[in-house]
Design an enzyme around this catalytic site. Structure first.
Site, mmCIF file in Angstrom:
data_model
loop_
_atom_site.group_PDB
_atom_site.id
_atom_site.type_symbol
_atom_site.label_atom_id
_atom_site.label_comp_id
_atom_site.label_asym_id
_atom_site.label_seq_id
_atom_site.Cartn_x
_atom_site.Cartn_y
_atom_site.Cartn_z
ATOM 1 N N PRO A 77 -5.890 -0.141 2.440
ATOM 2 C CG PRO A 77 -3.691 0.537 2.093
ATOM 3 C CD PRO A 77 -4.579 -0.660 2.062
ATOM 4 C CG ASN A 78 -5.665 5.617 2.295
ATOM 5 O OD1 ASN A 78 -5.749 6.152 3.389
ATOM 6 N ND2 ASN A 78 -4.510 5.352 1.719
ATOM 7 C CG ASP A 127 5.324 -14.000 0.156
ATOM 8 O OD1 ASP A 127 5.437 -14.117 -1.085
ATOM 9 O OD2 ASP A 127 6.282 -13.702 0.904
ATOM 10 C CB ALA A 132 -1.226 2.018 -1.549
ATOM 11 C CG HIS A 169 0.791 -0.699 -6.401
ATOM 12 N ND1 HIS A 169 0.317 -1.355 -7.525
ATOM 13 C CD2 HIS A 169 -0.215 0.107 -5.984
ATOM 14 C CE1 HIS A 169 -0.916 -0.942 -7.773
ATOM 15 N NE2 HIS A 169 -1.264 -0.066 -6.859
ATOM 16 N NE ARG A 193 -1.469 5.215 -7.625
ATOM 17 C CZ ARG A 193 -1.738 5.196 -6.318
ATOM 18 N NH1 ARG A 193 -2.110 4.066 -5.742
ATOM 19 N NH2 ARG A 193 -1.637 6.290 -5.600
ATOM 20 C CE1 TYR A 214 -9.620 4.834 -5.887
ATOM 21 C CE2 TYR A 214 -9.141 7.108 -5.353
ATOM 22 C CZ TYR A 214 -8.709 5.838 -5.659
ATOM 23 O OH TYR A 214 -7.373 5.578 -5.735
ATOM 24 C CG HIS A 239 -6.609 -2.340 -8.303
ATOM 25 N ND1 HIS A 239 -6.134 -1.994 -7.056
ATOM 26 C CD2 HIS A 239 -5.923 -3.437 -8.683
ATOM 27 C CE1 HIS A 239 -5.189 -2.843 -6.713
ATOM 28 N NE2 HIS A 239 -5.037 -3.729 -7.687
ATOM 29 C CB ILE A 240 -12.097 1.672 -7.610
ATOM 30 C CG1 ILE A 240 -12.711 0.813 -6.500
ATOM 31 C CG2 ILE A 240 -13.072 2.739 -8.106
ATOM 32 C CD1 ILE A 240 -12.927 1.551 -5.182
ATOM 33 C CB SER A 241 -8.494 4.029 -10.364
ATOM 34 O OG SER A 241 -7.344 3.479 -9.746
ATOM 35 N NE ARG A 264 -7.780 7.783 -1.902
ATOM 36 C CZ ARG A 264 -7.209 6.647 -2.182
ATOM 37 N NH1 ARG A 264 -7.774 5.513 -1.834
ATOM 38 N NH2 ARG A 264 -6.058 6.620 -2.812
ATOM 39 C CD GLU A 299 -4.134 -7.113 -8.247
ATOM 40 O OE1 GLU A 299 -3.761 -5.962 -8.532
ATOM 41 O OE2 GLU A 299 -3.409 -8.124 -8.410
ATOM 42 N NE ARG A 350 -4.549 6.435 -9.662
ATOM 43 C CZ ARG A 350 -4.898 6.232 -8.404
ATOM 44 N NH1 ARG A 350 -5.551 5.133 -8.066
ATOM 45 N NH2 ARG A 350 -4.602 7.112 -7.474
ATOM 46 C CG ASN A 363 -9.118 -2.348 -4.053
ATOM 47 O OD1 ASN A 363 -7.920 -2.091 -4.043
ATOM 48 N ND2 ASN A 363 -10.026 -1.517 -4.531
#
Length: 141
Positions: A10-11, A85, A75, A78, A109, A23, A98-100, A18, A96, A105, A72
């Protein structure tokens, strides 16, 4: 030719718009074109959805026919036991990303439902996190 898919949650469709201080200013499609050029001997695809079930369906679809998945889950990382699963239930290894730096954070997270089932995790290197994920499949330790 290795077949690798990037699955974004998402997002992440808002990359380039954003929170550019976190990002960056590139859209994901712009970035994706650069990595496709950089890795011409890799069959690269990407998929993005804001809907948890669609991400799970894509993991199921790719999880038995690709050499690698870069996920990625944003959200959902978390919050989604279902995505965790799904990663546990497929054969294709998942990295896995993540950009940040998620550990830099909010406290919520710091937990991942994906990480226990992933080949590894890469966080905090901006869009380069995806490229590091690709390299992990091309140059295994």
């Amino acid at each position: 030719m290795k077949k690798i898919i990037i699955i974004n949650g998402p997002n992440l469709n808002l990359l380039g718009k954003r929170e550019p201080q976190i990002y960056g200013s590139l859209t994901f499609n712009e970035f994706f074109e650069t990595i496709k050029e950089k890795y011409p001997n890799v069959s690269l695809e990407h998929f993005q959805s804001n809907i948890e079930g669609e991400i799970i369906d894509k993991l199921h679809e790719a999880g038995f026919s690709y050499e690698g998945i870069i996920l990625n889950a944003a959200a959902y990382t978390h919050t989604s036991v279902g995505i965790g699963d799904a990663v546990a239930g497929i054969e294709t290894p998942v990295v896995e990303v993540h950009i940040s730096n998620t550990f830099n954070r909010e406290d919520f997270r710091h937990q991942s439902f994906v990480a226990p089932h992933a080949k590894g995790i890469i966080v905090g290197f901006g869009l380069q996190s995806y490229e590091l994920g690709i390299q992990s499949f091309l140059n295994p330790l």
